[in-house]
Design an enzyme around this catalytic site. Structure first.
Site, PDB file in Angstrom:
ATOM      1  N   GLU A 142      45.580  35.286  37.297  1.00 40.82           N
ATOM      2  CA  GLU A 142      46.995  35.682  37.405  1.00 40.82           C
ATOM      3  C   GLU A 142      47.336  36.478  36.153  1.00 40.82           C
ATOM      4  OE1 GLU A 142      49.712  32.469  38.156  1.00 40.82           O
ATOM      5  OE2 GLU A 142      48.778  31.964  40.087  1.00 40.82           O
TER       6      GLU A 142
ATOM      7  N   HIS B  69      50.943  35.325  34.533  1.00 38.60           N
ATOM      8  CA  HIS B  69      51.364  33.956  34.171  1.00 38.60           C
ATOM      9  C   HIS B  69      50.982  33.647  32.717  1.00 38.60           C
ATOM     10  CE1 HIS B  69      52.080  29.562  35.226  1.00 38.60           C
ATOM     11  NE2 HIS B  69      51.407  29.477  34.092  1.00 38.60           N
TER      12      HIS B  69
ATOM     13  N   HIS C 121      54.930  25.350  35.723  1.00 41.76           N
ATOM     14  CA  HIS C 121      56.308  25.826  35.689  1.00 41.76           C
ATOM     15  C   HIS C 121      57.294  24.668  35.525  1.00 41.76           C
ATOM     16  CE1 HIS C 121      55.864  30.138  36.253  1.00 41.76           C
ATOM     17  NE2 HIS C 121      54.836  29.874  37.041  1.00 41.76           N
TER      18      HIS C 121
ATOM     19  N   ALA D   6      50.496  25.855  43.036  1.00 46.25           N
ATOM     20  CA  ALA D   6      50.258  24.449  42.705  1.00 46.25           C
ATOM     21  C   ALA D   6      51.077  23.559  43.624  1.00 46.25           C
ATOM     22  CB  ALA D   6      50.658  24.204  41.263  1.00 46.25           C
TER      23      ALA D   6
ATOM     24  N   GLN E 182      59.134  23.644  43.283  1.00 48.24           N
ATOM     25  CA  GLN E 182      57.697  23.857  43.434  1.00 48.24           C
ATOM     26  C   GLN E 182      57.225  23.427  44.822  1.00 48.24           C
ATOM     27  OE1 GLN E 182      55.877  25.452  41.132  1.00 48.24           O
ATOM     28  NE2 GLN E 182      54.146  25.443  42.571  1.00 48.24           N
TER      29      GLN E 182
ATOM     30  N   ASP F  17      56.325  33.795  34.306  1.00 42.93           N
ATOM     31  CA  ASP F  17      55.637  34.877  35.012  1.00 42.93           C
ATOM     32  C   ASP F  17      56.303  36.142  34.517  1.00 42.93           C
ATOM     33  OD1 ASP F  17      54.127  33.036  36.357  1.00 42.93           O
ATOM     34  OD2 ASP F  17      55.316  33.116  38.200  1.00 42.93           O
TER      35      ASP F  17
ATOM     36  N   SER G  43      52.409  21.744  38.766  1.00 41.12           N
ATOM     37  CA  SER G  43      52.687  23.108  38.318  1.00 41.12           C
ATOM     38  C   SER G  43      53.162  23.153  36.881  1.00 41.12           C
ATOM     39  CB  SER G  43      53.755  23.748  39.202  1.00 41.12           C
ATOM     40  OG  SER G  43      54.162  24.978  38.615  1.00 41.12           O
TER      41      SER G  43
HETATM   42 ZN   LIG Z   1      53.315  31.316  37.162  1.00 43.33          ZN
END
Ligand SMILES: [Zn+2]
Length: 320
Positions: A288, A291, A234, A227, A206, A241, A232
């Site tokens: 987004e 996401h 993630h 982020a 990240q 995603d 994040s």
């Molecule tokens: Zn994402």
């Protein structure tokens, strides 16, 4: 003689009876005067005299301290306060911040103020850090206020089969993978081929993503699209995603059939569109369309049906 005695006795009885009646009356009247005195000194009475309805009085007493009630009685009837108290996601602990925010943003709808304050968006991003509770499992919150430590890594990450992604190999938490496969199969039956291009990222990954944006576009632009490390989703292994095989463009995915399908069906598999259009001031991110975040079926259904963000859900149902 006997007759006179009888009369005297009768008189005495009468006197005693009168005295008893008098004492009872005195007690009853005294009590009612006392009660009236107590009532007139109560917040119920004072607030009603001040113009608040019985229902409003109940709300005020339930949510305000005596000090606050005293202050309230010294000013005019506060209709904004009453409306705030009636808001669906009102949290008692945030009252002062709601009022503060309202003072500075009088044009903002009250439901918006509630949402903004509940998710801490009345603070500058990255300036009000909370160590997120990693024991919340699939409901871990990670955003620009709730952060993960640099060494946080989920312990049940699994590699995805290559048919589900393109580009670098991808991994998510086991529960997310199972749910994703169910969703993938359902979409596939309708002729849609879902495909992931980003999922679990380490803190270091990240950091690299964020810094590459920062180097190219500067900090402000980087913060709008990525982020910072530790912030994040993630890194939780709960986010993907996702695009479709015939459309992997961030710019146009929103117009694709796959996007419409996901928007209408993802919640049935426990996924939510995490950064929707129109909620930028709550999530801290531009929309987004790709996401998705796993939160489990029940929570996903609530979020979908009530059109709120996960940040708001967390503030109201999990953190409070
Ligand atoms: Zn994402």
């Amino acid at each position: 003689m006997r007759k006179r005695k009888k009369i005297r006795l009768k008189k005495q009885v009468k006197l005693v009876l009168c005295l008893i009646v008098f004492i009872i009356l005195a007690i009853v009247i005294g009590k009612s005067i006392y009660k009236d005195h107590v009532y007139k000194n109560s917040y119920e009475y004072k607030l009603e005299v001040h113009g608040y309805s019985a229902d409003e009085v109940k709300l005020l007493i339930k949510n305000l301290s005596n000090k606050k009630l005293d202050e309230l009685l010294e000013s005019e009837k506060n209709d904004v306060l009453i409306s705030l108290l009636k808001e669906k996601y009102f949290l008692k602990k945030n009252l002062d911040r709601y009022l503060d925010y309202y003072d500075k943003h009088k044009q903002t709808e009250l439901s918006q103020i509630i949402a903004i304050v509940n998710v801490y968006a009345d603070y500058e991003t990255y300036e009000h850090d909370i160590d997120t509770d990693i024991n919340k499992d699939e409901l871990i919150l990670c955003n620009k206020y709730y952060k993960l430590s640099a060494d946080y890594e989920p312990d049940d990450l699994v590699q995805m089969n290559s048919k589900y992604y393109y580009g670098d190999s991808q991994s998510v938490r086991q529960e997310v993978y199972d749910a994703f496969i169910d969703m993938w199969n359902a979409a596939n039956e309708e002729g849609i081929y879902l495909i992931v291009n980003s999922s679990y990222r380490t803190y270091a990954d990240q950091d690299e993503v964020y810094n590459s944006y920062k180097d190219s576009y500067g900090e402000k632009e980087a913060d709008a699209v990525a982020a910072r490390a530790g912030y994040s989703e993630h890194q939780t292994g709960l986010a993907i995603d996702v695009f479709s095989k015939d459309n992997t463009s961030r710019a146009t995915f929103k117009e694709s059939l796959a996007y419409s399908w996901l928007e209408a069906n993802a919640y049935k598999y426990g996924f939510i569109l995490r950064y929707p259009e129109g909620k930028e001031n709550i999530t801290g991110y531009g929309a987004e369309s790709w996401h998705y975040r796993y939160v489990g079926k029940d929570v996903a259904e609530y979020i979908y049906e009530n059109d709120i963000t996960f940040d708001e859900y967390y503030a109201y149902f999990i953190e409070k």
